[in-house]
Design a protein around this motif. Structure first.
Motif, PDB file in Angstrom:
ATOM      1  N   THR A  73      50.432  48.218  47.886  1.00  0.00           N
ATOM      2  CA  THR A  73      49.363  47.258  48.089  1.00  0.00           C
ATOM      3  C   THR A  73      48.068  48.010  48.398  1.00  0.00           C
ATOM      4  O   THR A  73      48.076  49.222  48.663  1.00  0.00           O
ATOM      5  CB  THR A  73      49.680  46.316  49.258  1.00  0.00           C
ATOM      6  N   GLU A  74      46.967  47.275  48.382  1.00  0.00           N
ATOM      7  CA  GLU A  74      45.683  47.886  48.719  1.00  0.00           C
ATOM      8  C   GLU A  74      45.738  48.517  50.103  1.00  0.00           C
ATOM      9  O   GLU A  74      45.254  49.645  50.313  1.00  0.00           O
ATOM     10  CB  GLU A  74      44.582  46.833  48.650  1.00  0.00           C
ATOM     11  N   GLY A  92      49.096  47.580  43.486  1.00  0.00           N
ATOM     12  CA  GLY A  92      49.864  46.391  43.145  1.00  0.00           C
ATOM     13  C   GLY A  92      50.433  46.414  41.751  1.00  0.00           C
ATOM     14  O   GLY A  92      50.465  45.398  41.060  1.00  0.00           O
ATOM     15  N   VAL A  96      45.780  45.114  41.049  1.00  0.00           N
ATOM     16  CA  VAL A  96      44.584  45.208  41.911  1.00  0.00           C
ATOM     17  C   VAL A  96      43.760  46.407  41.457  1.00  0.00           C
ATOM     18  O   VAL A  96      44.285  47.522  41.360  1.00  0.00           O
ATOM     19  CB  VAL A  96      44.959  45.375  43.393  1.00  0.00           C
ATOM     20  N   ARG A 103      37.432  45.918  46.006  1.00  0.00           N
ATOM     21  CA  ARG A 103      38.355  45.150  45.174  1.00  0.00           C
ATOM     22  C   ARG A 103      37.580  44.287  44.183  1.00  0.00           C
ATOM     23  O   ARG A 103      36.614  43.612  44.556  1.00  0.00           O
ATOM     24  CB  ARG A 103      39.236  44.288  46.068  1.00  0.00           C
ATOM     25  N   TRP A 107      39.326  41.142  38.233  1.00  0.00           N
ATOM     26  CA  TRP A 107      40.635  41.745  37.982  1.00  0.00           C
ATOM     27  C   TRP A 107      41.728  40.927  38.681  1.00  0.00           C
ATOM     28  O   TRP A 107      42.810  40.718  38.126  1.00  0.00           O
ATOM     29  CB  TRP A 107      40.645  43.184  38.485  1.00  0.00           C
ATOM     30  N   ASP A 108      41.442  40.443  39.889  1.00  0.00           N
ATOM     31  CA  ASP A 108      42.399  39.595  40.602  1.00  0.00           C
ATOM     32  C   ASP A 108      42.752  38.366  39.778  1.00  0.00           C
ATOM     33  O   ASP A 108      43.913  37.943  39.718  1.00  0.00           O
ATOM     34  CB  ASP A 108      41.820  39.153  41.947  1.00  0.00           C
ATOM     35  N   GLU A 144      50.704  41.438  47.537  1.00  0.00           N
ATOM     36  CA  GLU A 144      49.480  40.950  46.904  1.00  0.00           C
ATOM     37  C   GLU A 144      49.650  39.565  46.283  1.00  0.00           C
ATOM     38  O   GLU A 144      48.859  39.169  45.411  1.00  0.00           O
ATOM     39  CB  GLU A 144      48.992  41.941  45.821  1.00  0.00           C
TER      40      GLU A 144
END
Length: 272
Positions: A73-74, A92, A96, A103, A107-108, A144
């Motif tokens: 994860t981030e 992710g 991500v 971030r 893209w999310d 995520e």
């Protein structure tokens, strides 16, 4: 995303998996002597690398666009102290994008739409949560909001019959199962490191030619990325090595453990 793209596309992208490819836990490193700690958790050392690989990684970042590509994860990625701050990082499992450490919301949105092509996250988590109370299981988590993973107390403790059944369930749900040490990941099939990396490659190219792609990784989740590369390398350990996996443009290190991580950076640097 557009605001952080370079005016002219880079000539080479070096995409590198982190755990068991570039950095190593004490159990995976093969030795703790002479290693440099690069990650702490709650004040305790968690991951290391050889000092030479860290120095060479800084040089690699000057010759190519260095892109860490990880299932982390981030927040988990943020614990790792690299010798440079990469302009781009994919966390992710490609879901991500961090651009200059920030971030990317577009893209999310892409990742959420891609993950939605598989079964809903609660369905993907169900086989993991069904064994959450077993003595061999340490924890089960969602990452995520995109995929799930289980952490066992040891790799040997994970029942093979449960793995087989969960692999079948994941496939039926449009997902991929991967075992990385004592972690079991269930990830939507379309949400891959390869898909994220190739999307980033297209954005970096803009209207020009696509940059040359060099990749390194050790797990089943890395395999499509390695096959998509112009040239790739994997260590002589890990999930892919245990399966005897290879590809036409995929080299294999001579070394194992943390020494393989250094060999991988040298391999990439020689081709950047």
């Amino acid at each position: 995303m557009t605001a952080v793209l370079p005016a002219t596309g880079p000539t080479t992208v070096a995409a590198v998996d982190l755990d068991r490819t570039l950095i190593y836990s004490a159990s995976a490193a093969g030795t703790t002597e002479g290693l440099q700690v690069v990650e702490h958790l709650d004040g305790a050392p968690l991951s290391s690398a050889t000092p030479a690989s860290w120095e060479l990684l800084a040089e690699l970042s000057r010759r190519a666009v260095l892109v860490p590509v990880t299932t982390r994860t981030e927040a988990q990625y943020g614990r790792v102290r690299l010798p440079v701050v990469p302009r781009y990082a994919l966390c992710g499992n490609g879901g991500v994008l961090l651009a200059d450490g920030v971030r990317d919301p577009d893209w999310d949105a892409w990742a959420a739409a891609t993950a939605a092509e598989a079964a809903p996250l609660p369905e993907l988590l169900a086989p993991l949560e069904a064994v959450a109370g077993e003595p061999w299981v340490r924890t089960v988590r969602a990452a995520e909001g995109l995929f799930g993973y289980l952490v066992a107390h040891s790799r040997d403790g994970i029942p093979e019959d449960w793995l087989a059944a969960t692999t079948d369930a994941a496939t039926a749900a449009g997902a991929t199962l991967s075992v990385q040490g004592r972690k079991v990941y269930v990830v939507p099939a379309g949400l891959s490191k390869a898909a994220g990396l190739l999307r980033l490659r297209r954005l970096l190219a803009g209207e020009g030619p696509a940059p040359r792609l060099l990749c390194a990784g050790d797990s089943l989740l890395d395999a499509p990325m390695l096959l998509a590369a112009d040239a790739a390398v994997r260590p002589a350990h890990g999930e892919l090595h245990e399966q005897g996996w290879t590809g036409a443009r995929v080299a294999v290190t001579d070394a194992t453990g943390a020494a393989a991580g250094e060999e991988i950076v040298r391999w990439l640097l020689a081709r950047a």
